[in-house]
Design an enzyme around this catalytic site. Structure first.
Site, short mmCIF file in Angstrom:
data_model
loop_
_atom_site.label_atom_id
_atom_site.label_comp_id
_atom_site.label_asym_id
_atom_site.label_seq_id
_atom_site.Cartn_x
_atom_site.Cartn_y
_atom_site.Cartn_z
N HIS A 88 0.81 -1.24 0.00
CA HIS A 88 0.00 0.00 0.00
C HIS A 88 0.79 1.20 0.00
O HIS A 88 1.77 1.18 0.19
CB HIS A 88 -0.88 -0.20 1.01
CG HIS A 88 -1.32 0.94 1.67
ND1 HIS A 88 -2.09 1.83 1.18
CD2 HIS A 88 -0.99 1.26 2.87
CE1 HIS A 88 -2.34 2.64 2.05
NE2 HIS A 88 -1.68 2.33 3.08
N THR A 147 -3.04 5.07 8.30
CA THR A 147 -2.87 3.62 8.27
C THR A 147 -2.01 3.17 9.44
O THR A 147 -2.31 2.19 10.13
CB THR A 147 -2.18 3.22 6.95
OG1 THR A 147 -2.86 3.87 5.89
CG2 THR A 147 -2.21 1.72 6.75
N TYR A 233 -19.72 5.82 -31.03
CA TYR A 233 -20.29 4.50 -30.70
C TYR A 233 -20.82 4.42 -29.29
O TYR A 233 -21.47 3.46 -28.92
CB TYR A 233 -19.26 3.38 -30.96
CG TYR A 233 -17.90 3.63 -30.35
CD1 TYR A 233 -16.87 4.17 -31.10
CD2 TYR A 233 -17.66 3.33 -29.02
CE1 TYR A 233 -15.62 4.42 -30.54
CE2 TYR A 233 -16.42 3.57 -28.45
CZ TYR A 233 -15.40 4.12 -29.22
OH TYR A 233 -14.18 4.36 -28.66
N VAL A 254 -13.43 2.87 -19.54
CA VAL A 254 -14.85 3.03 -19.85
C VAL A 254 -15.70 2.06 -19.02
O VAL A 254 -16.65 2.46 -18.36
CB VAL A 254 -15.10 2.78 -21.36
CG1 VAL A 254 -16.59 2.80 -21.67
CG2 VAL A 254 -14.38 3.85 -22.17
N GLY A 255 -15.29 0.78 -19.02
CA GLY A 255 -16.05 -0.23 -18.28
C GLY A 255 -15.86 -0.05 -16.78
O GLY A 255 -14.85 0.48 -16.32
C1 LIG Z 1 -5.74 5.75 5.21
C2 LIG Z 1 -5.57 4.74 4.06
N1 LIG Z 1 -5.61 5.17 2.79
C3 LIG Z 1 -5.46 4.31 1.74
C4 LIG Z 1 -5.25 2.96 1.95
C5 LIG Z 1 -5.14 2.02 0.75
O1 LIG Z 1 -6.23 1.17 0.79
P1 LIG Z 1 -6.55 0.07 -0.32
O2 LIG Z 1 -5.30 -0.69 -0.51
O3 LIG Z 1 -7.63 -0.72 0.29
O4 LIG Z 1 -6.99 0.82 -1.53
C6 LIG Z 1 -5.19 2.48 3.26
C7 LIG Z 1 -4.96 1.05 3.51
O5 LIG Z 1 -4.77 0.58 4.59
C8 LIG Z 1 -5.38 3.37 4.35
O6 LIG Z 1 -5.38 2.95 5.63
#
Ligand SMILES: Cc1ncc(COP(=O)(O)O)c(C=O)c1O
Length: 382
Positions: A88, A147, A233, A254-255
């Site tokens: 992350h 986090t 389209y 798009v999807g």
């Molecule tokens: C404050 C915060 N932002 C963003 C994220 C990223 O989350 P994800 O990987 O679920 O998109 C986290 C993941 O722990 C988070 O705690």
């Protein structure tokens, strides 16, 4: 009424293709029943499962063949493979994707004096220094519920500073926004009316399965003005009339998956009052754990708890020794397979993280996890 001409005697290339075997409805019904049974059995017996998977990275690659099966595999085998699946710093990644030079990212240091939330005075100083150096401050991201430690930035004050430079302010409330469905946590979002966008992820704490992130923007036209495309389209009466919001104009592709449906089903099946109780229970359990830590003078709480995450550590003299002791405690607890602690570094110190968040957690689980931590610490200290 039209009619389809008889094909007597006409042989086309289509006739020479091998037959395609779509799933038949009896099989679909049976597979879906098995999938539901699998999930229900898992849910029922989750307490007996070790918190750490017994498989090693690469396990699945070895189980799977070198190439996908040419012929259909029985469903029971496909289900067995599912059992082993695993999963992350997104902001910096997003900045790089948007073309910002990492040399121009600024992280504002935080400390205990602001409970690890950003200090608007430091933010102002950093933005002023950049502006004086000829740079153009562009985007500020504040976090409600970081986090690492669940710290909360004062978003109203951050937005006031950002407004002096006319920059976009985004609030990342991925985890903690779920708590703000309860009036008693809503103050963490004070000032949100000044920001440009805010994101929250119900897959973190609002009983919605991965993945589901909601993005609220003050002015949706700014998104669509940047991302709108209008190929022939994709035109139809609804899009031409302008009566519908075309979500393709708010994203790169798009999807799009209908993730909103999951969240809608969660809101419908639980109801707001029940969802609020889910949050309150988790926070109460985390508070209970925090009180247990407070009551044992061998331990300290490092960051004041805001939500359902407790950041704590064993107190010892000498920073280095303390970090090592805490790392060892975490490893020893995790080795048991009965509880799982994670760690972070706050203010240069290694800190252990105890997170409450499963819908099945009860008081007895918290008590037994604390007992395990205490017992493991005592064994280490002896
Ligand atoms: C404050 C915060 N932002 C963003 C994220 C990223 O989350 P994800 O990987 O679920 O998109 C986290 C993941 O722990 C988070 O705690």
């Amino acid at each position: 009424m039209g009619s389809i001409p008889a094909r007597s005697g006409l042989v086309t290339a289509f006739d020479e293709l091998p037959p395609f075997h779509p799933l038949n409805d009896d099989d679909v019904r049976s597979y879906l029943h098995k999938a539901v049974d699998f999930i229900s059995d898992y849910y029922k017996s989750v307490e007996s499962m070790p918190v750490l998977p017994s498989v090693k990275p690469g396990y699945l690659r070895d189980e799977l063949g070198a190439s996908p099966p040419v012929h259909p595999a029985p469903f029971d085998i496909a289900m067995k493979e599912l059992r082993a699946s695993v999963t992350h710093s997104t902001f910096f990644k997003a900045c790089r994707l948007a073309g910002f030079d990492p040399a121009n990212f600024r992280s504002i240091p935080t400390g205990p004096e602001t409970d690890y939330g950003v200090d608007p005075v430091k933010l102002l100083a950093a933005m002023q220094a950049d502006a004086m150096a000829g740079l153009v401050p562009t985007y500020v991201c504040a976090t409600v519920g970081t986090t690492s430690s669940n710290a909360v930035d004062p978003i109203g004050d951050v937005a006031k500073v950002a407004a002096m430079f006319n920059v976009w302010v985004h609030v990342d409330a991925a985890y903690a926004d779920s708590a703000c469905i309860c009036p008693e946590f809503r103050h963490h979002l004070n000032g949100v009316e000044r920001v440009d966008s805010i994101s929250m992820s119900p897959h973190k704490w609002l009983l919605t399965c991965l993945d589901c992130t909601c993005l609220y923007v003050r002015d949706a036209r700014r998104l669509s003005q940047s991302l709108k495309t209008d190929p022939e389209y994709l035109k139809n009466d609804a899009s031409v009339s302008g009566d519908v919001t075309d979500l393709k104009d708010m994203q790169v592709g798009v999807g799009r998956r209908f993730r909103g449906l999951k969240l809608w089903m969660v809101m419908r099946t639980y109801g707001t009052a029940n969802l609020q109780e889910h949050i309150r229970r988790d926070v109460t359990l985390a508070k209970m754990f925090e009180d247990l830590v407070h009551a044992d003078d061998r331990f300290e709480i490092v960051v004041p708890r805001n939500f359902a995450l407790v950041c704590f550590r064993i107190k010892t003299t000498g920073v280095r020794a303390a970090d090592e002791v805490n790392r060892l405690l975490m490893a020893n607890v995790n080795k048991t397979g009965k509880a799982y602690l994670t760690h972070t570094v706050v203010g240069g110190r290694l800190v252990l993280r105890f997170a409450v968040g499963s819908s099945l957690q009860e008081e007895r689980h918290i008590l037994s996890a604390w007992e395990l931590i205490r017992k493991t610490s005592s064994e280490m200290m002896n």
